[in-house]
Design an enzyme around this catalytic site. Structure first.
Site, PDB file in Angstrom:
ATOM      1  N   ASN A   9       0.865  -1.177   0.000  1.00 45.25           N
ATOM      2  CA  ASN A   9       0.000   0.000   0.000  1.00 45.25           C
ATOM      3  C   ASN A   9       0.903   1.228   0.000  1.00 45.25           C
ATOM      4  OD1 ASN A   9      -1.764   2.068   0.588  1.00 45.25           O
ATOM      5  ND2 ASN A   9      -2.282   1.349   2.644  1.00 45.25           N
ATOM      6  N   TRP A  10       0.979   1.888  -1.145  1.00 46.77           N
ATOM      7  CA  TRP A  10       1.877   3.047  -1.252  1.00 46.77           C
ATOM      8  C   TRP A  10       1.301   4.301  -0.592  1.00 46.77           C
ATOM      9  CZ3 TRP A  10       4.960   3.599  -6.493  1.00 46.77           C
ATOM     10  CH2 TRP A  10       5.851   2.523  -6.605  1.00 46.77           C
ATOM     11  N   LYS A  11       0.028   4.250  -0.224  1.00 48.99           N
ATOM     12  CA  LYS A  11      -0.625   5.423   0.385  1.00 48.99           C
ATOM     13  C   LYS A  11      -0.418   6.652  -0.524  1.00 48.99           C
ATOM     14  CE  LYS A  11      -0.067   3.173   4.789  1.00 48.99           C
ATOM     15  NZ  LYS A  11       0.071   3.252   6.229  1.00 48.99           N
ATOM     16  N   HIS A  91      -9.412   1.107   5.017  1.00 50.75           N
ATOM     17  CA  HIS A  91      -8.127   1.282   5.707  1.00 50.75           C
ATOM     18  C   HIS A  91      -8.336   2.236   6.889  1.00 50.75           C
ATOM     19  CE1 HIS A  91      -4.026   2.475   6.583  1.00 50.75           C
ATOM     20  NE2 HIS A  91      -3.649   1.376   5.958  1.00 50.75           N
ATOM     21  N   GLU A  93      -6.709   4.617   7.905  1.00 50.01           N
ATOM     22  CA  GLU A  93      -6.488   6.033   7.591  1.00 50.01           C
ATOM     23  C   GLU A  93      -7.715   6.627   6.904  1.00 50.01           C
ATOM     24  OE1 GLU A  93      -2.732   5.452   5.640  1.00 50.01           O
ATOM     25  OE2 GLU A  93      -1.861   4.907   7.572  1.00 50.01           O
ATOM     26  N   GLU A 161      -5.177  -5.035  10.603  1.00 50.65           N
ATOM     27  CA  GLU A 161      -4.159  -4.004  10.805  1.00 50.65           C
ATOM     28  C   GLU A 161      -4.442  -3.245  12.097  1.00 50.65           C
ATOM     29  OE1 GLU A 161      -2.213  -2.894   6.820  1.00 50.65           O
ATOM     30  OE2 GLU A 161      -3.958  -1.622   7.060  1.00 50.65           O
ATOM     31  N   GLY A 167       2.673   2.166  10.690  1.00 55.71           N
ATOM     32  CA  GLY A 167       3.622   3.262  10.530  1.00 55.71           C
ATOM     33  C   GLY A 167       4.362   3.631  11.798  1.00 55.71           C
ATOM     34  N   SER A 207       3.607  -2.205  10.232  1.00 52.71           N
ATOM     35  CA  SER A 207       5.059  -2.267  10.476  1.00 52.71           C
ATOM     36  C   SER A 207       5.692  -3.601  10.091  1.00 52.71           C
ATOM     37  CB  SER A 207       5.373  -1.910  11.931  1.00 52.71           C
ATOM     38  OG  SER A 207       4.979  -0.577  12.200  1.00 52.71           O
ATOM     39  N   GLY A 229       4.978   1.243   4.439  1.00 51.70           N
ATOM     40  CA  GLY A 229       6.276   1.864   4.195  1.00 51.70           C
ATOM     41  C   GLY A 229       7.279   0.953   3.490  1.00 51.70           C
TER      42      GLY A 229
HETATM   43  P1  PGA Z   1       3.006   0.226   7.527  1.00 48.87           P
HETATM   44  O1  PGA Z   1       1.518   0.428   6.975  1.00 48.87           O
HETATM   45  O2  PGA Z   1       3.525  -1.071   6.944  1.00 48.87           O
HETATM   46  O3  PGA Z   1       3.765   1.412   7.043  1.00 48.87           O
HETATM   47  O4  PGA Z   1       2.899   0.150   9.016  1.00 48.87           O
HETATM   48  C1  PGA Z   1       0.666  -0.679   6.801  1.00 48.87           C
HETATM   49  C2  PGA Z   1      -0.650  -0.233   6.227  1.00 48.87           C
HETATM   50  O5  PGA Z   1      -1.160   0.820   6.622  1.00 48.87           O
HETATM   51  O6  PGA Z   1      -1.218  -0.924   5.373  1.00 48.87           O
END
Ligand code: PGA
Length: 247
Positions: A9-11, A91, A93, A161, A167, A207, A229
């Protein structure tokens, strides 16, 4: 059996220059033995698809309607047309930044299926909820309210998640991951039947990095990862793919 999947997931990261990372990934993994998905910003889907080879491409969200007066939104059909075959939905976010609710995520999943996309539905507890001992209750509610009737292992992937692990560099213990993934499998079995439940890919996210991927992939009922990330660089995502291949 559930498919093994490494999803990135590049966000809101990446411009066309970042496609060099995809080229490097394809060169290093020309024939992955597990499903590999990259979900870039919508602006990059078309260009990424053109060079992604065996890597599937996905969106990061879609609107529940197929078209209409929704400025700034993107429909599942449009993602599909651009070259996506998956879409991340719900997600944390999106849930936090855009106040997305379980019923909205459910409607988006139905829209994704209607357009021919597979839905990657995300659920996870906050740190406050974990500290209060309500993790499984929260996860159970999100699962039942976000995943529509008609979900199968072929049209839906579930990503666990924990919000506090995204993150942050913090990950749950393997026992904590196992507890939630066992619970998810059991809940899916209760709702969709034991045979169908084994078909759903259950991804862990939060993470995940090259140094912890292998041990996480050994946890029962973990069928892969949703990686933020560490999916941005081929040098990080490649070893995560390799770790999943070696399970
Ligand atoms: P992260 O994000 O690997 O940077 O913790 C995971 C995600 O939000 O899918």
């Amino acid at each position: 059996m559930a498919r093994k999947i490494a999803a990135g997931n590049w966000k809101m990261n990446g411009t066309r220059a970042a496609l060099a990372e995809v080229e490097a990934l394809v060169n290093a993994h020309p024939a992955p033995r597990v499903g590999v998905i990259l979900c870039p910003p919508a602006t990059l889907i078309c260009a990424m698809k053109a060079i992604a080879g065996p890597i599937a491409v996905g969106g990061q969200d879609c609107h529940a309607e197929p078209s209409g007066a929704h400025t700034g939104d993107i429909s599942a059909q449009q993602l599909c047309d651009a070259g996506a075959s998956y879409v991340i939905l719900g997600h944390s976010e999106r849930r936090a930044d855009h106040a997305e609710t379980d019923p909205q995520v459910e409607a988006k999943a139905q829209a994704a299926w209607a357009a021919g996309l597979q839905a990657v539905i995300c659920i996870g507890e906050t740190e406050t909820e974990r500290d209060a001992g309500t993790t499984l209750a929260v996860i159970g509610e999100q699962l039942s309210a976000s995943v529509p009737e008609g979900a199968t292992g072929a049209n839906t992937i579930i990503a666990y998640e924990p919000v506090w692990a995204i993150g942050t560099g913090r990950t749950p213990t393997l026992a904590q991951i196992a507890e939630v993934h066992d619970f998810l499998r059991a809940e899916l079995a209760e709702r969709f039947g034991a045979d169908q439940a084994t078909e759903f890919s259950l991804l862990y996210g939060g993470s995940v990095k090259p140094s912890n991927a292998a041990e996480i992939f050994q946890v029962a009922n973990v069928d892969g990862a949703l990686v933020g990330g560490a999916s941005l660089k081929a040098a990080d995502f490649g070893p995560i793919i390799a770790a999943l291949e070696s399970i």
